[in-house]
Design an enzyme around this catalytic site. Sequence first.
Site, PDB file in Angstrom:
ATOM      1  N   GLY A   9      -5.158   1.618 -13.384  1.00  0.00           N
ATOM      2  CA  GLY A   9      -5.268   2.637 -12.644  1.00  0.00           C
ATOM      3  C   GLY A   9      -4.199   3.617 -12.663  1.00  0.00           C
ATOM      4  CG  ASP A  60     -15.001   1.607 -15.547  1.00  0.00           C
ATOM      5  OD1 ASP A  60     -14.496   1.206 -14.697  1.00  0.00           O
ATOM      6  OD2 ASP A  60     -16.307   2.348 -15.279  1.00  0.00           O
ATOM      7  CG  ASN A  87      -2.545   1.576  -8.540  1.00  0.00           C
ATOM      8  OD1 ASN A  87      -2.319   1.485  -7.293  1.00  0.00           O
ATOM      9  ND2 ASN A  87      -3.091   2.356  -9.369  1.00  0.00           N
ATOM     10  CB  SER A 140      -5.813  -2.252   1.595  1.00  0.00           C
ATOM     11  OG  SER A 140      -6.179  -1.224   2.581  1.00  0.00           O
ATOM     12  CE1 TYR A 153     -10.362   0.281  -0.420  1.00  0.00           C
ATOM     13  CE2 TYR A 153      -9.820   0.179   1.837  1.00  0.00           C
ATOM     14  CZ  TYR A 153      -9.462   0.200   0.408  1.00  0.00           C
ATOM     15  OH  TYR A 153      -8.103   0.419  -0.076  1.00  0.00           O
ATOM     16  N   GLY A 184      -0.764   0.732   3.999  1.00  0.00           N
ATOM     17  CA  GLY A 184      -1.708   1.519   4.949  1.00  0.00           C
ATOM     18  C   GLY A 184      -2.094   2.826   4.299  1.00  0.00           C
ATOM     19  CB  VAL A 186      -0.801   5.963   0.265  1.00  0.00           C
ATOM     20  CG1 VAL A 186       0.120   6.437  -0.789  1.00  0.00           C
ATOM     21  CG2 VAL A 186      -0.338   4.269   0.637  1.00  0.00           C
ATOM     22  CB  THR A 188      -3.062   9.002  -3.441  1.00  0.00           C
ATOM     23  OG1 THR A 188      -3.823   7.971  -2.995  1.00  0.00           O
ATOM     24  CG2 THR A 188      -1.739   8.102  -3.392  1.00  0.00           C
TER      25      THR A 188
END
Length: 253
Positions: A9, A60, A87, A140, A153, A184, A186, A188
């Site tokens: 990633g 992928d 990642n 996460s 998620y 937490g 980030v 991006t």
Amino acid sequence: MNKLALITGASSGIGRATALRLAKEGYNIIVTGRRNDRLESLQSEIKSYYDVKVFTAQFDIQQKEAVQEFVNFLTGEWRDVDVLVNNAGLALGKESFQNGNLRDWDIMIDTNVKGMMYISKLISEIMVTRGQGHIVNITSTASTQVYKDGGIYCASKHAALAMSKSMRIDLLPHGIKVSSISPGAVETEFSTVRFKGDIIKAKDVYNGYTPLYANDIADMIAYVVNQPIHVNINDIEVTCLAQANAYYFNKNK
Ligand code: 8X3
């Protein structure tokens, strides 16, 4: 001889920043992702700054066969992966459970759980043969806490953390380190992806406070992989100063 880091990633965000950061540490780098143009421009950028080798691989991670093909393709010096940074991951949608989108849920499970599972299994086989290696899993705050409308998620990240902890046990006799880093908020592309291009909604996630940035996590990854051989950092949760956990933020009104 340079060590070798494989970062999934890596076309943006934490993955991209980590590739640059570990190159600065002298690692040769393999970057993987779905967007070849981004990977190639990252490759050029790394090479313009640092005297390391960079290999790009577009696939992928949701596709089991593609992951297998990629690992089969790694030969010679490119096979001896010292550090795997898992990642690749994403959130898609933020809806109540009953209104969730099954396609989004499949993609999150297929990427955050199954993608990590596919590549970790294959790379850990190589690490076991070599009797060394370090797997760093980016999880996460959602790997230990569940928030409203974050259902699948959060479920996927709980699974990722459980997988990370179980890898650590099974790889223990082989001298392979496994670490997890649970960030937490980030700033991006994460929220732009989650809200499917709705920039206003995405920006709002980071409004009123200073979030973490990709470089903060890349620095942490560098710290984790740079520990002495006898030290393993197991699990880190990291948030910005304005975030206490998955729920509580200190935002300017
Ligand atoms: C990213 C942080 O709060 O959206 O994993 O779950 S959060």
